[in-house]
Design a protein around this motif. Structure first.
Motif, short mmCIF file in Angstrom:
data_model
loop_
_atom_site.label_atom_id
_atom_site.label_comp_id
_atom_site.label_asym_id
_atom_site.label_seq_id
_atom_site.Cartn_x
_atom_site.Cartn_y
_atom_site.Cartn_z
N PRO A 20 -21.63 -11.30 17.43
CA PRO A 20 -21.90 -12.03 16.18
C PRO A 20 -22.03 -11.10 14.98
O PRO A 20 -21.59 -11.42 13.87
CB PRO A 20 -23.21 -12.76 16.48
CG PRO A 20 -23.19 -12.96 17.96
CD PRO A 20 -22.56 -11.71 18.50
N GLU A 21 -22.63 -9.92 15.20
CA GLU A 21 -22.78 -8.97 14.10
C GLU A 21 -21.43 -8.48 13.59
O GLU A 21 -21.21 -8.33 12.38
CB GLU A 21 -23.63 -7.78 14.56
CG GLU A 21 -25.08 -8.12 14.87
CD GLU A 21 -25.32 -8.66 16.27
OE1 GLU A 21 -26.50 -8.76 16.65
OE2 GLU A 21 -24.34 -8.96 16.99
N SER A 22 -20.49 -8.24 14.51
CA SER A 22 -19.15 -7.82 14.11
C SER A 22 -18.43 -8.93 13.36
O SER A 22 -17.72 -8.69 12.38
CB SER A 22 -18.33 -7.41 15.34
OG SER A 22 -18.88 -6.26 15.95
N VAL A 27 -16.17 -11.55 8.40
CA VAL A 27 -16.21 -12.72 7.50
C VAL A 27 -16.63 -12.29 6.10
O VAL A 27 -16.12 -12.81 5.09
CB VAL A 27 -17.16 -13.79 8.06
CG1 VAL A 27 -17.38 -14.91 7.04
CG2 VAL A 27 -16.60 -14.36 9.36
N ALA A 28 -17.51 -11.31 6.01
CA ALA A 28 -18.02 -10.85 4.71
C ALA A 28 -16.93 -10.28 3.81
O ALA A 28 -17.07 -10.29 2.58
CB ALA A 28 -19.12 -9.81 4.92
N SER A 32 -11.17 -14.82 8.55
CA SER A 32 -11.67 -15.95 9.32
C SER A 32 -11.62 -15.60 10.80
O SER A 32 -10.67 -14.96 11.26
CB SER A 32 -10.83 -17.21 9.04
OG SER A 32 -9.47 -17.01 9.40
N VAL A 33 -12.66 -15.99 11.53
CA VAL A 33 -12.76 -15.65 12.94
C VAL A 33 -12.95 -16.91 13.76
O VAL A 33 -13.85 -17.72 13.50
CB VAL A 33 -13.95 -14.69 13.20
CG1 VAL A 33 -14.01 -14.31 14.67
CG2 VAL A 33 -13.84 -13.44 12.33
N ALA A 52 -23.51 -19.07 12.87
CA ALA A 52 -24.38 -18.54 11.81
C ALA A 52 -23.77 -17.29 11.19
O ALA A 52 -24.02 -16.98 10.01
CB ALA A 52 -25.76 -18.24 12.38
N ALA A 53 -22.96 -16.57 11.98
CA ALA A 53 -22.31 -15.35 11.47
C ALA A 53 -21.04 -15.67 10.68
O ALA A 53 -20.45 -14.78 10.08
CB ALA A 53 -21.98 -14.43 12.64
N GLY A 54 -20.63 -16.95 10.73
CA GLY A 54 -19.46 -17.36 9.95
C GLY A 54 -18.22 -17.68 10.75
O GLY A 54 -17.16 -17.98 10.18
N ALA A 55 -18.33 -17.66 12.07
CA ALA A 55 -17.16 -17.97 12.91
C ALA A 55 -16.96 -19.47 13.05
O ALA A 55 -17.90 -20.25 12.92
CB ALA A 55 -17.35 -17.35 14.29
#
Length: 372
Positions: A20-22, A27-28, A32-33, A52-55
């Motif tokens: 999730p951190e990667s 995403v930052a 898109s993941v 929550a990490a944007g995936a």
């Protein structure tokens, strides 16, 4: 770029391509993941953590493969996954193609651009994406070997470090690279009698300086290996020729000279194995016995400690994933010769010479394949 992370399908493979951190880092910067549902369960990373990490969480691997431009995995694509790969898509994962004819043929037929973690290099000429898993596998080889020496598992019934008044186990490590170093360090820490063999005088000097009197470090000749294995309780195969099939250091006929219940741990099994009697096994059924010698040949050893392994791997791979995504894979490979060394297959051509040799196929340099 659209980046896809499927759930690993190899037997008892619990690692995942991106943490999730990667994902958050990707995403930052605008990528898109897509993550297959439950892909991170093996490392304790829930779908909610990825969201929550944007995936974007998708229900099936097919959606990942159909949508993503860049597929980030851990292990080589299994037969069902290879059917979904396509021309123009980039696959970034461990491949270990030299001993795997079926995978090589399928990747060539798909037209995919396949970059192998295990042949990416760096300025020092080392293999930075292989190193973290080699560290894990080296340490695990001693754990696995110690367990396999137990009588209930077919071993001699020996405690690796012995106890006061009883000899410790004799451990022979074939190869003094990253795997061999970490295997020896773990074995020494447990109190075993350790001998390391290598053919590089520079490596031998480095190991002798590091270990001093804690281990014997010898030049690896065929005679020395044959002599040592007759008295060994545990032999760890830790040799590597980048991208190529591993050399066979112990022949099948030599097993009868070894102690009954002794153990061979073949860490080189991903590259075909360094013992003639080696056959890939899984965590579900990790060992078998030939001529009284226990063989541990699990092809994805670090998968058993998935959380440690995934985070260690991501520390090494994330900069390259960002590079591929930010620049586009063509530009990234053109600009970075070290990443380009990881290119094994492109548009139906073999671009890694040891793989071409192993399969008797035409070799096309990465530079020519990319028209540099």
């Amino acid at each position: 770029m659209k980046i896809g992370v499927p759930k690993e399908t190899k037997v008892h493979e619990y690692r995942v391509g991106l943490t999730p951190e990667s994902v958050r880092d990707l995403v930052a910067v605008g990528h898109s993941v897509l993550v297959e549902t439950q892909a991170g369960d093996g490392i304790g990373a829930s779908d909610e953590a990825y969201s929550a990490a944007g995936a974007s969480i998708v229900r099936a691997a097919t959606e990942v493969f159909e949508t993503a431009e860049l597929i980030v995995k851990v292990k080589e694509p299994q037969i069902g996954e290879r059917a979904h790969l396509r021309a123009g898509q980039v696959l970034f994962t461990y491949l270990h193609l030299a001993p795997d004819h079926a995978q090589t043929s399928d990747l060539l037929a798909s037209g995919v651009t396949a970059i192998a973690y295990e042949t990416v290099t760096d300025k020092a000429g080392t293999l930075p994406l292989l190193k973290p898993m080699s560290q894990v596998a080296g340490r695990m080889s001693i754990q696995a070997g110690a367990a396999s020496l137990e009588k209930s598992r077919g071993g001699r019934g020996i405690l690796l470090g012995g106890v006061p008044g009883v000899r410790p186990a004799s451990v022979v490590v074939l190869g003094g690279g990253v795997v061999g170093f970490h295997a020896a360090e773990n074995a020494i820490g447990l109190g075993a009698d350790v001998t390391i063999l290598d053919r590089s005088l520079q490596t031998i000097e480095r190991l002798q300086t590091h270990f001093g009197q804690l281990a014997k470090v010898l030049f690896a000749t065929k005679t020395t290996i044959s002599d040592l294995i007759t008295e060994a309780d545990l032999v760890v195969g830790a040799v590597l020729i980048p991208g190529a099939t591993a050399p066979k250091l112990i022949e099948r006929r030599e097993l009868v000279q070894m102690r009954r219940g002794s153990v061979l741990v073949d860490v080189a099994i991903d590259q075909g194995g360094c013992f003639e009697s080696s056959t890939p096994t899984t965590h579900a059924d990790p060992t078998y016995i030939v001529d009284g010698v226990v063989h541990y040949c699990v092809a994805n050893m670090p998968g058993a400690v998935a959380r440690t392994s995934t985070y260690a791997l991501n520390n090494a791979t994330l900069p390259h994933v960002l590079q591929l995504a930010n620049l586009g894979w063509r530009q990234a490979l053109r600009e970075d010769p070290y990443l380009r060394s990881g290119l094994n297959i492109h548009d139906g051509e073999v671009t890694c010479e040891p793989v071409a040799v192993a399969h008797n196929r035409k070799f096309v340099s990465a530079e020519k394949a990319l028209a540099l």
